[in-house]
Motif scaffolding. Sequence first.
Motif, PDB file in Angstrom:
ATOM      1  N   ARG A 270       0.759  -1.380  -0.186  1.00 35.55           N
ATOM      2  CA  ARG A 270      -0.012  -0.063   0.019  1.00 35.55           C
ATOM      3  C   ARG A 270       0.725   1.476   0.033  1.00 35.55           C
ATOM      4  O   ARG A 270       0.428   2.282  -0.405  1.00 35.55           O
ATOM      5  N   SER A 271       1.970   1.212   0.457  1.00 32.71           N
ATOM      6  CA  SER A 271       2.957   2.380   0.516  1.00 32.71           C
ATOM      7  C   SER A 271       3.964   2.231  -0.864  1.00 32.71           C
ATOM      8  O   SER A 271       5.074   3.181  -0.812  1.00 32.71           O
ATOM      9  N   GLY A 272       3.569   1.404  -1.752  1.00 32.81           N
ATOM     10  CA  GLY A 272       4.264   1.544  -3.176  1.00 32.81           C
ATOM     11  C   GLY A 272       5.685   0.305  -2.959  1.00 32.81           C
ATOM     12  O   GLY A 272       6.289   0.749  -3.966  1.00 32.81           O
TER      13      GLY A 272
ATOM     14  N   VAL B 116      -1.998 -10.224  -1.624  1.00 24.13           N
ATOM     15  CA  VAL B 116      -0.796  -9.796  -1.888  1.00 24.13           C
ATOM     16  C   VAL B 116      -0.589 -10.199  -3.293  1.00 24.13           C
ATOM     17  O   VAL B 116       0.293  -9.393  -4.221  1.00 24.13           O
ATOM     18  N   GLU B 117      -0.636 -11.575  -3.815  1.00 26.36           N
ATOM     19  CA  GLU B 117      -0.341 -11.982  -5.173  1.00 26.36           C
ATOM     20  C   GLU B 117      -1.146 -11.093  -6.228  1.00 26.36           C
ATOM     21  O   GLU B 117      -0.345 -10.845  -7.189  1.00 26.36           O
ATOM     22  N   ALA B 118      -2.208 -11.033  -5.775  1.00 26.41           N
ATOM     23  CA  ALA B 118      -3.230 -10.190  -6.861  1.00 26.41           C
ATOM     24  C   ALA B 118      -2.701  -8.814  -7.001  1.00 26.41           C
ATOM     25  O   ALA B 118      -2.767  -8.191  -8.221  1.00 26.41           O
ATOM     26  N   SER B 119      -2.008  -8.355  -6.046  1.00 25.74           N
ATOM     27  CA  SER B 119      -1.491  -6.916  -6.023  1.00 25.74           C
ATOM     28  C   SER B 119      -0.135  -6.879  -6.691  1.00 25.74           C
ATOM     29  O   SER B 119       0.658  -5.739  -6.434  1.00 25.74           O
ATOM     30  N   GLY B 120       0.536  -7.840  -7.250  1.00 29.95           N
ATOM     31  CA  GLY B 120       1.646  -7.890  -7.876  1.00 29.95           C
ATOM     32  C   GLY B 120       2.790  -8.509  -6.904  1.00 29.95           C
ATOM     33  O   GLY B 120       3.911  -8.652  -7.574  1.00 29.95           O
ATOM     34  N   GLY B 121       2.533  -9.144  -5.773  1.00 24.36           N
ATOM     35  CA  GLY B 121       3.692  -9.792  -4.838  1.00 24.36           C
ATOM     36  C   GLY B 121       3.929 -11.225  -5.564  1.00 24.36           C
ATOM     37  O   GLY B 121       3.166 -11.591  -6.280  1.00 24.36           O
TER      38      GLY B 121
END
Length: 413
Positions: free
Chosen positions: A22-24, A209-214
């Motif tokens: 969330r903080s990039g 987390v995965e869906a957000s690019g992790g």
Amino acid sequence: MKHVVIVGAGIVGVSTAIWLQRSGHRVTLIDRLGPAGGASHGNGGVLASCAMVPVTGPGLMRKVPGMLFRRDQPLFLKWGYLPKLMPWLVKYLAHANAEDTERIAAALAPIVGDSLADHLALAEGTGAERWIRPSDYLYLYKDRAAFEGDAFSWDLRKMHGFYWEELEQRDLSAYDGIFSKNLGFAIKMGNHGRIADPGAYVHDLAAHVEASGGMLIKGEVEDLVREGGTVTGVRSGGQTLDCDAVLVATGVWSGPLARKLGVRVPLQSERGYHLELWEPNFMPKAPVMLASGKFVATPMEGRLRLAGVVEFGGLEAGPSRSPFELLKRGGLTAMPGLTWTREEEWMGHRPAPADSIPVIGEVPGVRGAFLGFGHHHIGLTGGPKTGRLLAQMIAGQKPNIDVTPYSPARFAH
């Protein structure tokens, strides 16, 4: 933007990952079992904001012998493990006094004291919020005298801003009529909560987390790579993964990696048990702590989870039968007439540092190396706040609470 490798995909690791994203920042989660493989799956499921009072309260030394030798008490020991346990146990019991208990509670309160709000903030927009249920939380006692015997703990909670309603037997029956008439007194606290399926909850957070690019990797981390006093990568499966910072958040298994960083935490497994009763004929209205047995009964999706008990026996030995039997006896004694269709048993390992305060923060002398573990039996409750603090520290921001009590520096050599 930093690339942060988080070793451990339990509630602390996954919470840190979400707040970092969330903080990039970019995150990679590595776990040998995958998300919620340990205590994050098997815990009692209560968002127990009031649970800042450690086990090592004053008078514990006097109670321990009786607790070990009575079958109705929630403390167990595998006697063959005692020689290995002793160095840790001596340090642990040294804190069983009023002054240390107050100091530990003051350290834990900021981590757990607003758990429901912390979980709601963490889960917002992830899909995992569907598992969070705001609720009351009840402590059940035989009578008012038994409650007054716990006065020290309740005075501490009051000192940290907790208030409650006192229910005599008639009031308790009016609130929820499923409990034994032998439970004649209860404390009811609002603004608590429960997780209807802790394993599924942490899985959903990890999926976000995965869906957000992790990235999520199933594997074991063997070592941390350092150059000039700064962590530059982790070694897993014979390969090196480059990173700008690393967080070790593998619960009771964090010790070996922490030692490689020069931090020797006196850490033991506080082995915990749960018994799940599927398709029960009734459910408690809210999660309850059976004060005499030190276990919780938490309504969950399709089942009632009875969880708690402390056993010392290390990481290698299998489960004992007695804790499961105690949970079942305790559940039936508290809720006469309870029936169910099938049972599931679980035993897992809570990470217990000898001073009862979690280890949260940057490793002294090693830039970019962070630790986040050691929450005893309040890991789910305190996971989101711990993750937020760690994300702030990793990003170079100053947390809005004093994080000195949690510093790994207290165990650095």
